[in-house]
Scaffold this active site. Structure first.
Site, PDB file in Angstrom:
ATOM      1  N   ARG A 138       0.835  -1.189   0.000  1.00 57.22           N
ATOM      2  CA  ARG A 138       0.000   0.000   0.000  1.00 57.22           C
ATOM      3  C   ARG A 138       0.878   1.250   0.000  1.00 57.22           C
ATOM      4  NH1 ARG A 138      -1.919   0.932   4.338  1.00 57.22           N
ATOM      5  NH2 ARG A 138      -1.254  -0.836   5.562  1.00 57.22           N
TER       6      ARG A 138
ATOM      7  N   TYR B   5      -1.294  -3.681  -6.843  1.00 55.53           N
ATOM      8  CA  TYR B   5      -1.028  -4.521  -5.668  1.00 55.53           C
ATOM      9  C   TYR B   5      -2.044  -4.369  -4.543  1.00 55.53           C
ATOM     10  CZ  TYR B   5       1.907  -7.459  -2.751  1.00 55.53           C
ATOM     11  OH  TYR B   5       2.382  -8.508  -2.012  1.00 55.53           O
TER      12      TYR B   5
ATOM     13  N   LYS C  69      -9.462  -2.527   1.614  1.00 61.27           N
ATOM     14  CA  LYS C  69      -9.246  -1.366   2.476  1.00 61.27           C
ATOM     15  C   LYS C  69     -10.020  -0.132   1.991  1.00 61.27           C
ATOM     16  CE  LYS C  69      -7.015  -3.597   5.464  1.00 61.27           C
ATOM     17  NZ  LYS C  69      -5.822  -4.300   5.264  1.00 61.27           N
TER      18      LYS C  69
ATOM     19  N   HIS D  64     -10.599  -2.493  11.433  1.00 61.12           N
ATOM     20  CA  HIS D  64      -9.493  -3.342  10.972  1.00 61.12           C
ATOM     21  C   HIS D  64      -9.253  -4.434  12.020  1.00 61.12           C
ATOM     22  CE1 HIS D  64      -5.041  -3.326   9.380  1.00 61.12           C
ATOM     23  NE2 HIS D  64      -5.766  -4.228   8.755  1.00 61.12           N
TER      24      HIS D  64
ATOM     25  N   SER E 101      -1.399  -3.362  10.319  1.00 58.78           N
ATOM     26  CA  SER E 101      -0.991  -4.264   9.245  1.00 58.78           C
ATOM     27  C   SER E 101       0.290  -5.005   9.626  1.00 58.78           C
ATOM     28  CB  SER E 101      -0.753  -3.455   7.973  1.00 58.78           C
ATOM     29  OG  SER E 101      -1.929  -2.753   7.640  1.00 58.78           O
ATOM     30  N   ALA E 102       0.296  -6.298   9.346  1.00 61.25           N
ATOM     31  CA  ALA E 102       1.438  -7.180   9.622  1.00 61.25           C
ATOM     32  C   ALA E 102       1.793  -7.215  11.115  1.00 61.25           C
ATOM     33  CB  ALA E 102       2.650  -6.796   8.765  1.00 61.25           C
ATOM     34  N   CYS E 103       0.794  -7.143  11.971  1.00 60.87           N
ATOM     35  CA  CYS E 103       1.020  -7.217  13.414  1.00 60.87           C
ATOM     36  C   CYS E 103       0.248  -8.368  14.063  1.00 60.87           C
ATOM     37  CB  CYS E 103       0.685  -5.891  14.082  1.00 60.87           C
ATOM     38  SG  CYS E 103       1.851  -4.591  13.637  1.00 60.87           S
TER      39      CYS E 103
ATOM     40  N   THR F  47      -4.054 -12.202  11.227  1.00 64.97           N
ATOM     41  CA  THR F  47      -4.312 -13.494  10.578  1.00 64.97           C
ATOM     42  C   THR F  47      -3.827 -14.635  11.473  1.00 64.97           C
ATOM     43  OG1 THR F  47      -4.168 -12.472   8.410  1.00 64.97           O
ATOM     44  CG2 THR F  47      -3.868 -14.860   8.501  1.00 64.97           C
ATOM     45  N   ASN F  48      -2.677 -14.444  12.090  1.00 65.05           N
ATOM     46  CA  ASN F  48      -2.146 -15.490  12.979  1.00 65.05           C
ATOM     47  C   ASN F  48      -3.069 -15.735  14.165  1.00 65.05           C
ATOM     48  OD1 ASN F  48       0.842 -16.582  12.471  1.00 65.05           O
ATOM     49  ND2 ASN F  48       0.585 -14.576  11.528  1.00 65.05           N
TER      50      ASN F  48
ATOM     51  N   ASP G 248      -9.266  -9.901   9.013  1.00 62.57           N
ATOM     52  CA  ASP G 248      -8.727  -8.562   8.707  1.00 62.57           C
ATOM     53  C   ASP G 248      -9.723  -7.430   8.937  1.00 62.57           C
ATOM     54  OD1 ASP G 248      -6.311  -7.177   7.702  1.00 62.57           O
ATOM     55  OD2 ASP G 248      -7.585  -6.558   6.042  1.00 62.57           O
TER      56      ASP G 248
ATOM     57  N   SER H 144       5.114 -10.075   0.920  1.00 66.44           N
ATOM     58  CA  SER H 144       4.541 -11.061  -0.008  1.00 66.44           C
ATOM     59  C   SER H 144       3.316 -11.697   0.643  1.00 66.44           C
ATOM     60  CB  SER H 144       5.575 -12.116  -0.380  1.00 66.44           C
ATOM     61  OG  SER H 144       6.112 -12.736   0.767  1.00 66.44           O
ATOM     62  N   ARG H 145       2.385 -12.166  -0.182  1.00 63.44           N
ATOM     63  CA  ARG H 145       1.065 -12.561   0.343  1.00 63.44           C
ATOM     64  C   ARG H 145       0.541 -13.840  -0.292  1.00 63.44           C
ATOM     65  NH1 ARG H 145      -1.463  -8.804   4.256  1.00 63.44           N
ATOM     66  NH2 ARG H 145       0.100  -7.177   4.407  1.00 63.44           N
TER      67      ARG H 145
HETATM   68  P1  GTP Z   1      -2.227  -7.610   7.569  1.00 61.30           P
HETATM   69  O1  GTP Z   1      -2.743  -8.687   6.689  1.00 61.30           O
HETATM   70  O2  GTP Z   1      -1.159  -6.781   6.926  1.00 61.30           O
HETATM   71  O3  GTP Z   1      -3.307  -6.728   8.128  1.00 61.30           O
HETATM   72  O4  GTP Z   1      -1.409  -8.328   8.785  1.00 61.30           O
HETATM   73  P2  GTP Z   1      -1.886  -9.155  10.069  1.00 61.30           P
HETATM   74  O5  GTP Z   1      -2.224  -8.228  11.169  1.00 61.30           O
HETATM   75  O6  GTP Z   1      -2.896 -10.157   9.682  1.00 61.30           O
HETATM   76  O7  GTP Z   1      -0.526  -9.886  10.503  1.00 61.30           O
HETATM   77  P3  GTP Z   1      -0.097 -11.417  10.450  1.00 61.30           P
HETATM   78  O8  GTP Z   1      -0.930 -12.294  11.314  1.00 61.30           O
HETATM   79  O9  GTP Z   1       0.038 -11.814   9.032  1.00 61.30           O
HETATM   80  O10 GTP Z   1       1.339 -11.358  11.128  1.00 61.30           O
HETATM   81  C1  GTP Z   1       2.384 -10.570  10.621  1.00 61.30           C
HETATM   82  C2  GTP Z   1       3.701 -11.018  11.174  1.00 61.30           C
HETATM   83  O11 GTP Z   1       3.686 -11.016  12.609  1.00 61.30           O
HETATM   84  C3  GTP Z   1       4.079 -12.434  10.741  1.00 61.30           C
HETATM   85  O12 GTP Z   1       5.429 -12.442  10.316  1.00 61.30           O
HETATM   86  C4  GTP Z   1       3.891 -13.239  11.989  1.00 61.30           C
HETATM   87  O13 GTP Z   1       4.768 -14.343  12.025  1.00 61.30           O
HETATM   88  C5  GTP Z   1       4.170 -12.243  13.121  1.00 61.30           C
HETATM   89  N1  GTP Z   1       3.405 -12.607  14.348  1.00 61.30           N
HETATM   90  C6  GTP Z   1       2.078 -12.861  14.422  1.00 61.30           C
HETATM   91  N2  GTP Z   1       1.707 -13.200  15.687  1.00 61.30           N
HETATM   92  C7  GTP Z   1       2.835 -13.145  16.434  1.00 61.30           C
HETATM   93  C8  GTP Z   1       3.110 -13.397  17.832  1.00 61.30           C
HETATM   94  O14 GTP Z   1       2.244 -13.740  18.645  1.00 61.30           O
HETATM   95  N3  GTP Z   1       4.409 -13.223  18.231  1.00 61.30           N
HETATM   96  C9  GTP Z   1       5.397 -12.851  17.368  1.00 61.30           C
HETATM   97  N4  GTP Z   1       6.625 -12.707  17.840  1.00 61.30           N
HETATM   98  N5  GTP Z   1       5.168 -12.632  16.046  1.00 61.30           N
HETATM   99  C10 GTP Z   1       3.923 -12.771  15.580  1.00 61.30           C
HETATM  100  C1  SPV Z   2      -2.959  -4.462   5.320  1.00 62.23           C
HETATM  101  O1  SPV Z   2      -2.008  -3.797   4.881  1.00 62.23           O
HETATM  102  O2  SPV Z   2      -3.516  -4.203   6.416  1.00 62.23           O
HETATM  103  C2  SPV Z   2      -3.452  -5.625   4.554  1.00 62.23           C
HETATM  104  C3  SPV Z   2      -2.917  -5.825   3.207  1.00 62.23           C
HETATM  105  O3  SPV Z   2      -4.311  -6.353   5.033  1.00 62.23           O
HETATM  106  S1  SPV Z   2      -3.634  -4.786   2.029  1.00 62.23           S
HETATM  107  O4  SPV Z   2      -4.728  -5.524   1.389  1.00 62.23           O
HETATM  108  O5  SPV Z   2      -2.596  -4.470   1.052  1.00 62.23           O
HETATM  109  O6  SPV Z   2      -4.164  -3.617   2.668  1.00 62.23           O
HETATM  110 MN    MN Z   3      -4.880  -5.729   7.131  1.00 71.17          MN
END
Ligand code: GTP
Ligand code: SPV
Ligand code: MN
Length: 606
Positions: free
Chosen positions: A78, A218, A227, A247, A269-271, A274-275, A294, A386-387
């Protein structure tokens, strides 16, 4: 329209028909295709993408019906700096968004879109965010010249002929999404595998419920249901109609006694959304099921509780860090195939790989630039953003309620960020107003999900900084007002979490992932009044004995450090919060200033 323009499909929705014709006249595509969502159509689009070199088909015995796409190296995430909220009044966009006058923006963009689809096919994708049988279905139409977007939207949202038929029957209003990669082809000119333009604009007209996106192919820049619609435009609809577009992941938890709770969680994002949405609890007898990973749309039900639906239909998950050890559910999900992988590495036997998938690195790969890669290589095999893009119903732990138009009642809302210091593992807010204060001051280190520097701490209110489609002060006001109008006993309880705190050696203090279930259990026990907590200036904290640590492999020191409230760190946080609030001037709700003053007083009284 041009005589030679080939058109497949069409609509009886007169206003939609006129809009599509107008766009085609302006952007001059070679052909127009109304997307039906059928299997045959999908196979045809995938074949086109393979022929164009955008897609490489993966080995059928590794990832059936799956494809790898490698983007242009400058189009990988983004672009927040190029994202605009063009409300009529600048004040309505607020201090956290880029703004331009809507007329001026249209005057800027119209020349860019003029002829921008030459030599390409223009696709018209009817879609609905949320359920088609929702009480008030939220329709959208994306016009795009990217077949990659069509293939991805087919996974991410409910699209196609059924949706269009319903729109025609009801003469439905819909969000207009216009997208072009901004790479017209001259007669006979060869295409590139990932067309895009250095000039990028991701533009929202909130009053018109319209989105114009130019120059990027992308993720969140181009899949306009995600979003752009489900957060930026929907947050404005939600303000006007009395609900919330957030979010957040949505998770169903069942205790060993069969007690069910649904929780939502906002993380930038990426925090970790999904996990967490795919968590495998480490405590015996507990189970977790995914409702959403998400985005969450939440509104109060007849019974006074807050109900959440996941408006999406697929996952667009961060690949790196996803492996059997961290997220086995995601691995089981993608193994079934029917997925698009973007900017990951390829193995010689036609599978995908990324950092963190396996402990041992494969001996040889093709990296996300398409270059040979070996474990000694100095570059990452997969791009950090990467996704994988995968249908949600493939998730083995999917809760059947994901497809219930009524949604699920939420017991708790978590807010979390990536903070090396300061923020304890878990804190409970005293009440909704205090929770709103905590959420409005949420902070996190920036990640690769957006272009720009990574690892810089910034305020990310409700994990929505890049996604609030209007003035953030008014958004805080909306949160407070919804709480005031509700029965406090029925409101979700609010918690602040941090899985990412580190020690002096930069090691994570808390093991995270499946072990986060222990924190979830404490939250539910708090809600049910089964466990204690201690007061602190920042909120209610578990004592080490309040957490279920049975069979947890963690030293007492690390646990204590993960849970600790450190007054000095919080003293240092105050000026940062003050600076953040000062951005909003007089518009900041008084209740939030009062919460800050009360926090300062409690800290001083320590
Ligand atoms: P977006 O799709 O961008 O919104 O991201 P998201 O919030 O869904 O994040 P996601 O679950 O993909 O996790 C992003 C990164 O954080 C990955 O590299 C995970 O391995 C890492 N991560 C997730 N949960 C944990 C956790 O409990 N501990 C640690 N140390 N890392 C984590
Ligand atoms: C984010 O960045 O929070 C995502 C990926 O979930 S995107 O669809 O690019 O916004
Ligand atoms: Mn997101």
């Amino acid at each position: 329209m041009q005589q030679q323009m080939e058109i497949t499909g069409g609509t009886t929705h007169a206003e939609l028909d006129a809009w599509v014709k107008g766009v085609a006249d302006h952007t001059q595509p070679e052909a127009v295709v109304w997307v039906t969502g059928s299997q045959e159509e999908s196979a045809q689009i995938n074949a086109t993408l393979v022929e164009a070199g955008t897609f490489t088909r993966l080995a059928e015995d590794k990832k059936p019906d799956s494809y790898l796409a490698l983007s242009d190296p400058q189009d990988v995430a983004r672009v927040e700096g190029r994202t605009f909220i063009c409300s009529r009044r600048e004040q309505d966009a607020g201090p956290t968004n880029n703004w331009m006058d809507p007329q001026e923006m249209k005057d800027t963009l119209r020349p860019l879109f003029e002829g921008s689809m030459r030599g390409r096919t223009m696709f018209v994708i009817p879609f609905v965010m949320g359920h088609l049988d929702a009480e008030d279905p939220k329709f959208g139409v994306e016009i795009t010249d990217s077949p990659y977007v069509v293939a991805s939207m087919r996974i991410m949202a409910r699209i196609g002929s059924d949706v269009l038929a319903r729109m025609e029957e009801t003469d439905a209003a819909y969000v207009k999404g216009l997208h072009s990669v901004g790479a017209p082809l001259a007669d006979g000119e060869d295409d590139v595998p990932w067309p895009c333009n250095e000039t990028k604009y991701i533009v929202h007209f909130p009053e018109e419920r319209a989105i114009w996106s130019y120059g990027s192919g992308y993720g969140g820049n181009a899949l306009l249901g995600k979003k752009c619609y489900a957060l930026r435009i929907a947050s404005v609809m939600a303000r006007d109609e009395g609900w919330l577009a957030e979010h957040m992941l949505i998770l169903k938890l069942t205790s060993p006694d069969g007690e069910v709770h649904y929780v939502a969680g906002a993380f930038p994002s990426a925090c970790g959304k999904t996990n967490l949405a795919m968590i495998q609890p480490t405590m015996p007898g507990w189970s977790a099921e995914l409702v959403g990973d998400d985005i969450s749309w939440m509104r109060f039900g007849q019974d006074g509780r807050l109900y959440a639906v996941n408006p999406e239909f697929g996952l667009f998950g961060v690949a790196p860090g996803t492996g059997r050890g961290t997220n086995p559910v995601a691995m089981d999900t993608i193994e079934q195939g029917h997925s698009i992988f973007t900017n990951v590495a390829r193995t010689p036997d036609g599978d995908v790989w990324w950092e963190g998938m396996t402990k041992e690195e494969p001996a040889a790969l093709t990296d996300w630039h398409g270059n040979p890669w070996t474990p000694g290589s100095q570059v990452k095999a997969a791009h950090p953003n990467s996704r994988f893009c995968t249908p949600i119903r493939q998730v083995p732990t999917i809760a059947p309620e994901y497809d219930d138009p009524r949604g699920v009642p939420i017991s708790a809302i978590m807010f979390g960020g990536r903070r090396k210091t300061t923020v304890p593992l878990v804190t409970q807010a005293r009440d909704w107003q205090h929770g709103t204060f905590i959420a409005s001051t949420l902070s996190s280190e920036t990640t690769a999900a957006a272009t720009g520097e990574v690892g810089v701490v910034r305020r990310d209110p409700m994990a929505m900084l890049p996604f609030i489609g209007y003035n953030a002060s008014h958004y805080f006001e909306h949160w407070l007002a919804l709480g005031e109008g509700a029965d406090p006993d029925k409101l979700p309880k609010i918690f602040l979490v941090n899985w990412f705190r580190r020690d002096e050696d930069d090691r994570f203090l808390w093991p995270g992932f499946g072990e986060n279930s222990r924190v979830l259990k404490w939250m539910l026990d708090r809600i049910e009044g089964r466990v204690g907590a201690q007061e602190s200036p920042i909120g209610l904290l578990p004592r080490p004995e309040d957490l279920d640590t049975e069979a947890l492999d963690l030293s007492e020191e690390d646990l204590a450090a993960a849970l600790a409230f450190d007054p000095q760190e919080w003293e240092a946080e105050i000026p940062l919060i003050q600076e953040w609030f000062d951005k909003f001037g007089d518009e900041l709700p008084a209740a939030l200033r009062e919460e800050l003053a009360a926090l300062q007083e409690r800290l001083a009284g320590q």
